[in-house]
Design a protein around this motif. Structure first.
Motif, PDB file in Angstrom:
ATOM      1  N   HIS A 161      -4.051  12.742   7.973  1.00 13.91           N
ATOM      2  CA  HIS A 161      -5.919  11.900   8.169  1.00 13.91           C
ATOM      3  C   HIS A 161      -5.035  10.979   8.138  1.00 13.91           C
ATOM      4  O   HIS A 161      -3.190  10.122   7.686  1.00 13.91           O
ATOM      5  CB  HIS A 161      -6.267  11.908   6.639  1.00 13.91           C
ATOM      6  N   GLU A 162      -5.737   9.935   9.242  1.00 19.19           N
ATOM      7  CA  GLU A 162      -4.542   8.812   8.898  1.00 19.19           C
ATOM      8  C   GLU A 162      -5.108   7.932   8.057  1.00 19.19           C
ATOM      9  O   GLU A 162      -5.658   8.176   7.107  1.00 19.19           O
ATOM     10  CB  GLU A 162      -6.145   7.919  10.139  1.00 19.19           C
ATOM     11  N   GLN A 163      -4.628   6.993   7.911  1.00 19.40           N
ATOM     12  CA  GLN A 163      -3.103   5.933   7.020  1.00 19.40           C
ATOM     13  C   GLN A 163      -5.087   4.571   6.658  1.00 19.40           C
ATOM     14  O   GLN A 163      -5.543   4.525   7.281  1.00 19.40           O
ATOM     15  CB  GLN A 163      -1.797   4.981   7.217  1.00 19.40           C
ATOM     16  N   PRO A 164      -4.743   4.612   5.429  1.00 22.57           N
ATOM     17  CA  PRO A 164      -5.575   2.836   5.135  1.00 22.57           C
ATOM     18  C   PRO A 164      -5.045   1.900   6.060  1.00 22.57           C
ATOM     19  O   PRO A 164      -3.760   1.894   6.370  1.00 22.57           O
ATOM     20  CB  PRO A 164      -5.929   2.734   3.422  1.00 22.57           C
ATOM     21  N   ALA A 165      -6.211   0.771   6.309  1.00 18.20           N
ATOM     22  CA  ALA A 165      -5.968  -0.072   6.765  1.00 18.20           C
ATOM     23  C   ALA A 165      -5.410  -1.264   6.295  1.00 18.20           C
ATOM     24  O   ALA A 165      -4.334  -1.968   6.478  1.00 18.20           O
ATOM     25  CB  ALA A 165      -7.361  -0.936   7.080  1.00 18.20           C
ATOM     26  N   GLY A 166      -4.355  -0.586   4.804  1.00 15.95           N
ATOM     27  CA  GLY A 166      -3.673  -1.552   4.195  1.00 15.95           C
ATOM     28  C   GLY A 166      -2.047  -1.335   4.386  1.00 15.95           C
ATOM     29  O   GLY A 166      -1.053  -2.453   4.436  1.00 15.95           O
ATOM     30  N   THR A 179      -1.917   0.358   8.152  1.00 15.98           N
ATOM     31  CA  THR A 179      -1.853  -0.037   9.679  1.00 15.98           C
ATOM     32  C   THR A 179      -2.334  -1.302  10.135  1.00 15.98           C
ATOM     33  O   THR A 179      -1.726  -2.122  11.234  1.00 15.98           O
ATOM     34  CB  THR A 179      -3.409   0.909  10.720  1.00 15.98           C
ATOM     35  N   GLU A 200       0.749  -1.351  -0.134  1.00 13.45           N
ATOM     36  CA  GLU A 200      -0.007  -0.223  -0.577  1.00 13.45           C
ATOM     37  C   GLU A 200       0.592   1.392  -0.293  1.00 13.45           C
ATOM     38  O   GLU A 200       0.299   2.804  -1.017  1.00 13.45           O
ATOM     39  CB  GLU A 200      -0.803  -0.076   1.563  1.00 13.45           C
ATOM     40  N   TYR A 201       1.888   1.169   0.889  1.00  9.20           N
ATOM     41  CA  TYR A 201       2.147   2.692   1.413  1.00  9.20           C
ATOM     42  C   TYR A 201       3.551   2.823  -0.277  1.00  9.20           C
ATOM     43  O   TYR A 201       3.444   4.057  -0.323  1.00  9.20           O
ATOM     44  CB  TYR A 201       3.610   1.967   1.925  1.00  9.20           C
ATOM     45  N   SER A 217       4.054   6.158   8.571  1.00  9.22           N
ATOM     46  CA  SER A 217       2.541   6.510   8.536  1.00  9.22           C
ATOM     47  C   SER A 217       2.567   8.071   8.637  1.00  9.22           C
ATOM     48  O   SER A 217       1.748   9.014   7.848  1.00  9.22           O
ATOM     49  CB  SER A 217       1.967   5.287   8.732  1.00  9.22           C
TER      50      SER A 217
END
Length: 658
Positions: A469-474, A476, A114-115, A371
């Protein structure tokens, strides 16, 4: 009990899967697209992890003294009676390292899928470069497995050099940025110094034992070292050269300077190479060479002091850094120093235990920092952060757990492994124990300096804060595996002296697994009262360091500001990292550059270019003379022919007369 029949096959497959992943993505990754590339890369490392688990279960089913198997894949070199094979050594130490490399590597691969969709934190990464990245990381995992599973020094050297090459490719992945390109070159060149030490050490081992042993396999070599005395100059030279090699890969004094700059690479690279795998290669190599180091006590003392001083030096530098990833980089150098302290004191199990726990919490910290970096569009300066706890609640919790484990907070992973090393230092070298304990205080302080500056207080850059903003579940999601490891992995190494209080016969499972490799008795006799006292001191030091950081950066206590003002004259020293890079630049880099320029001027330009240009000028002059003879006039050609005939007749007459 017979050896499980599947172990040789599994040993080969653990190398095959990452090799296939790198090959497929390298050849057809562009056609697979980003999703296909990620699936291939993650599947390759995931299957390698499954093979590592099978190796563990297979060996664990055997008695401790029988947990060693050599698997020959093919014969590499056969010269007379000397032979080197491409062969694997499957024993508790190599399988332990394989579990760390593939397990932590899998989590990092999942995060990177994801990153790495964003190139250089700003622009979409195209399929070609995405495939190239995962080709490199699969290749890196393959070469690291070759290093830790090798049964001889030649194959270990192949993996050693291979991970150096792969790290160069990964650190300089964003090669269009001058800083990243320079960092890759710096890492490669500095590691060449250490690699030279390993190469010479292998040559010496061959000259000392090669004829008798017939190979450079660990088992064959170690069987012949007992003939040497404990103070053999040759063996001391070998171990000091191995130490030089280890200081390069594991970033210890004096060759640690490459690792902070390596943070220019993508964050998953920082987590993979500089937390869990490459930088631990030096520690592993010393542990694998324990029979050699045991016969060189002076070298062992040197290893311990190099580790303790590196730990302290890096911790002091981390106090003044503002780049989040560089703080973690110097923390890595410091924690590797603890591992060197452990192996230098002969506490190999404790050092390997800390290697394992450190892989969990340092990979967690690096990925959580990634993140934060994504959320702030590439910003890593903690002085521009603040208040991110509200914006990034999941990342904050994950980073907090990693920082607590790094600080040695009671009952977390780093607490148990760090205390195991400090206990050995307390028993053997009180001065080293004092250095290690003071470094632990600094570690807790700078770890929570980063936590409080980044996640607490008021935003210091409102533009960054508003767009965070918080990062996607992929990204975290995979980190929760590392969180669990940071919280609970330490319980695999609870000392038996304390486990007995809970009615556990063998609470130190890491020691139970590893100690047969080092031929050490399990459960050394340590009093419960001493163990409890040292644990209490270690835990108190961590709590004090966290509390001091809280008073300084959250409460802003006046006395902490006064102390900081008193220490301000020393701040430039720490900010400039003791000017070590500047010293290297002045003493090593610039003289070599001037020598290179001199060689170019007098060697390339004056000598080589002079010879080539001179030959060209002579050829041109001869051609010019020959061209004058080709006038195109028949009368001139006839006259030349006439004089030629006269000269030839004269020559024949002279020859006939003589």
């Amino acid at each position: 009990m017979t050896m499980p029949a599947f172990l040789p096959t599994v040993g080969a497959l653990i190398l095959l899967f990452p090799a296939l992943g790198a090959l497929i993505n390298g050849l057809v990754g562009r056609q697979l697209g980003r999703r296909g590339v990620a699936v291939v890369a993650n599947l390759a490392v995931g299957l390698a992890f499954v093979m590592a688990v099978l190796l563990f279960t297979g060996l664990n089913s055997l008695p401790a003294e029988a947990r060693s198997l050599e698997v020959t894949l093919w014969s590499w070199m056969h010269i007379g009676h000397f032979q080197v094979d491409v062969a694997l050594l499957l024993d508790p130490l190599s399988v332990f390292m394989a579990l760390v490399v593939t397990g932590i590597g899998l989590v990092i691969h999942l995060f990177a899928a994801e990153y790495m969709k964003l190139d250089d934190e700003h622009h979409p990464l195209d399929a070609r470069r995405y495939a190239r990245f995962f080709t490199y990381v699969n290749l890196f995992v393959l070469l690291m497995l070759v290093l830790v599973l090798a049964n001889n020094y030649v194959l270990l050297y192949l993996g050693w050099e291979g991970v150096g090459l792969a790290s160069y490719l990964l650190i300089g992945f964003w090669f269009h940025r001058p800083a990243a390109a320079d960092a890759g070159k710096k890492a490669f060149i500095v590691n060449r110094v250490g690699d030279f030490g390993l190469a010479v050490a292998i040559f010496l081992l061959f000259s000392l034992f090669g004829a008798q042993a017939g190979s450079l396999a660990f088992r064959d070599l170690f069987a012949h070292t007992e003939a040497l005395t404990a103070h053999s100059p040759a063996l001391m030279a070998v171990t000091l050269l191995l130490l030089l090699a280890a200081t390069g890969k594991s970033a210890q004094i004096p060759l640690y300077v490459w690792l902070p700059d390596a943070m220019e690479g993508p964050t998953p690279v920082s987590a993979l190479i500089h937390a869990a795998t490459m930088v631990t290669a030096g520690v592993y190599m010393i542990a694998r060479s324990a029979p050699l180091f045991a016969l060189a006590p002076t070298t062992m003392t040197t290893v311990a002091w190099v580790g303790a001083l590196t730990a302290l030096l890096a911790a002091t530098i981390a106090l003044a850094q503002t780049d989040l990833k560089r703080i973690l980089a110097y923390s890595t150098i410091s924690q590797l120093g603890y591992m060197f302290l452990g192996v230098g004191l002969g506490a190999y199990v404790a050092a390997m235990f800390h290697l394992m726990t450190h892989a969990f919490f340092k990979a967690l910290l690096f990925l959580a920092a990634g993140s934060v970096m994504h959320a702030l569009h590439g910003e890593l300066n903690i002085d521009r952060m603040g208040g991110l706890k509200a914006k990034l609640p999941t990342t904050y919790r994950q980073f907090l757990v990693g920082a607590l484990a790094l600080s040695g907070f009671p009952l977390l992973a780093g607490f148990w492994s760090k205390d195991a090393i400090l206990l050995k230092a307390f028993e053997k070298a009180p001065a080293l124990y004092a250095l290690g304990l003071f470094t632990a205080l600094l570690t807790a302080f700078y770890s929570f300096r980063a936590v409080y500056r980044a996640f607490f207080g008021h935003p210091r850059d409102h533009h960054l804060y508003e767009h965070a903003h918080e990062q996607p579940a992929g990204m975290t999601g995979p980190l929760w595996v590392l969180v669990l490891g940071s919280l609970f992995a330490g319980f695999l190494g609870v000392p038996d002296a304390l486990g007995g209080l809970a009615g556990l016969a063998h609470s130190d499972q890491v020691a139970l697994w590893l100690e047969p490799v080092f031929h050490a008795p399990h459960g050394e006799h340590v009093t419960v009262s001493l163990e409890l006292a040292l644990l209490a001191v270690s835990g108190a030091v961590a709590v004090v360091g966290i509390l001091l950081a809280y008073l300084r950066y959250v409460r802003q206590a006046r006395w902490t500001l006064a102390v900081q003002d008193a220490l301000r004259p020393f701040l430039p020293v720490l900010e400039h990292k003791y000017w070590v890079d500047e010293v290297y630049l002045a003493v090593v880099v610039q003289p070599l550059r001037r020598l290179g320029q001199l060689c170019y001027r007098w060697g390339d330009q004056a000598l080589i270019d002079g010879i080539v240009n001179g030959l060209g000028r002579v050829t041109a002059a001869v051609g010019a003379v020959a061209a004058r003879l080709q006038t195109g006039l028949i009368s001139w050609y006839a006259l030349s022919f006439f004089f030629g005939v006269i000269v030839l007749i004269g020559y024949l007459l002279v020859i006939g007369y003589c």
